[in-house]
Design a protein around this motif. Sequence first.
Motif, PDB file in Angstrom:
ATOM      1  N   TYR A 150       3.636   9.994  -9.822  1.00 56.90           N
ATOM      2  CA  TYR A 150       2.811  10.345 -10.983  1.00 56.90           C
ATOM      3  C   TYR A 150       2.375  11.808 -10.912  1.00 56.90           C
ATOM      4  N   HIS A 151       1.892  12.235  -9.742  1.00 57.80           N
ATOM      5  CA  HIS A 151       1.392  13.607  -9.616  1.00 57.80           C
ATOM      6  C   HIS A 151       2.514  14.642  -9.697  1.00 57.80           C
ATOM      7  N   ALA A 171       9.762   3.191  -3.978  1.00 59.05           N
ATOM      8  CA  ALA A 171       8.674   2.246  -4.240  1.00 59.05           C
ATOM      9  C   ALA A 171       9.226   0.907  -4.714  1.00 59.05           C
ATOM     10  N   GLU A 205       0.837  -1.195   0.000  1.00 59.36           N
ATOM     11  CA  GLU A 205       0.000   0.000   0.000  1.00 59.36           C
ATOM     12  C   GLU A 205       0.878   1.254   0.000  1.00 59.36           C
ATOM     13  N   HIS A 206       1.937   1.234   0.793  1.00 57.40           N
ATOM     14  CA  HIS A 206       2.865   2.362   0.842  1.00 57.40           C
ATOM     15  C   HIS A 206       3.560   2.554  -0.513  1.00 57.40           C
ATOM     16  N   GLY A 215       2.361   1.793  -3.393  1.00 60.56           N
ATOM     17  CA  GLY A 215       1.353   2.397  -4.258  1.00 60.56           C
ATOM     18  C   GLY A 215       1.222   3.891  -4.024  1.00 60.56           C
ATOM     19  N   ASN A 216       1.275   4.304  -2.754  1.00 64.95           N
ATOM     20  CA  ASN A 216       1.215   5.737  -2.433  1.00 64.95           C
ATOM     21  C   ASN A 216       2.422   6.482  -2.995  1.00 64.95           C
ATOM     22  N   LEU A 217       3.612   5.867  -2.900  1.00 56.56           N
ATOM     23  CA  LEU A 217       4.818   6.490  -3.463  1.00 56.56           C
ATOM     24  C   LEU A 217       4.691   6.648  -4.973  1.00 56.56           C
ATOM     25  N   ASP A 243       1.904   6.817  -6.707  1.00 55.04           N
ATOM     26  CA  ASP A 243       0.874   7.821  -6.972  1.00 55.04           C
ATOM     27  C   ASP A 243       1.458   9.225  -6.828  1.00 55.04           C
ATOM     28  N   ALA A 244       2.271   9.423  -5.791  1.00 54.72           N
ATOM     29  CA  ALA A 244       2.921  10.726  -5.603  1.00 54.72           C
ATOM     30  C   ALA A 244       3.867  11.018  -6.759  1.00 54.72           C
ATOM     31  N   LEU A 303      11.226   8.881  -5.653  1.00 58.44           N
ATOM     32  CA  LEU A 303       9.989   8.216  -5.256  1.00 58.44           C
ATOM     33  C   LEU A 303       9.884   6.826  -5.865  1.00 58.44           C
TER      34      LEU A 303
END
Length: 99
Positions: A53-54, A81, A43-44, A46-48, A50-51, A77
């Motif tokens: 990407y943004h 990940a 999950e972490h 995935g958050n990395l 996602d960050a 990042l």
Amino acid sequence: MHQYLAAPLPDNQTVSRPFHPCPGSGQPLLMVRAGAPTEAALEHAGNLLDAAYHVARQGADGEAGLMVHALWAVMHLVECANAVIESTIGGPCANDETA
């Protein structure tokens, strides 16, 4: 393409995974610690991602000077990940020079 060294993981927990070589010494500066639940680790990761990407999206829409900083941020990042994901599958990539 990366080839992963898969190994059974005890109790669905991460294994230790050093990464990010320190300039000058070549020794890893950072590490994913062993013993974290794999579900939480993924999950972490995935958050990395996602960050990353943004940040890349904002950098692409910004000024040229900001893009350089965005690229460095994305690189770090994604590296984090990748290390987290590798720690959940039992080890580093077979062709990763920092392992």
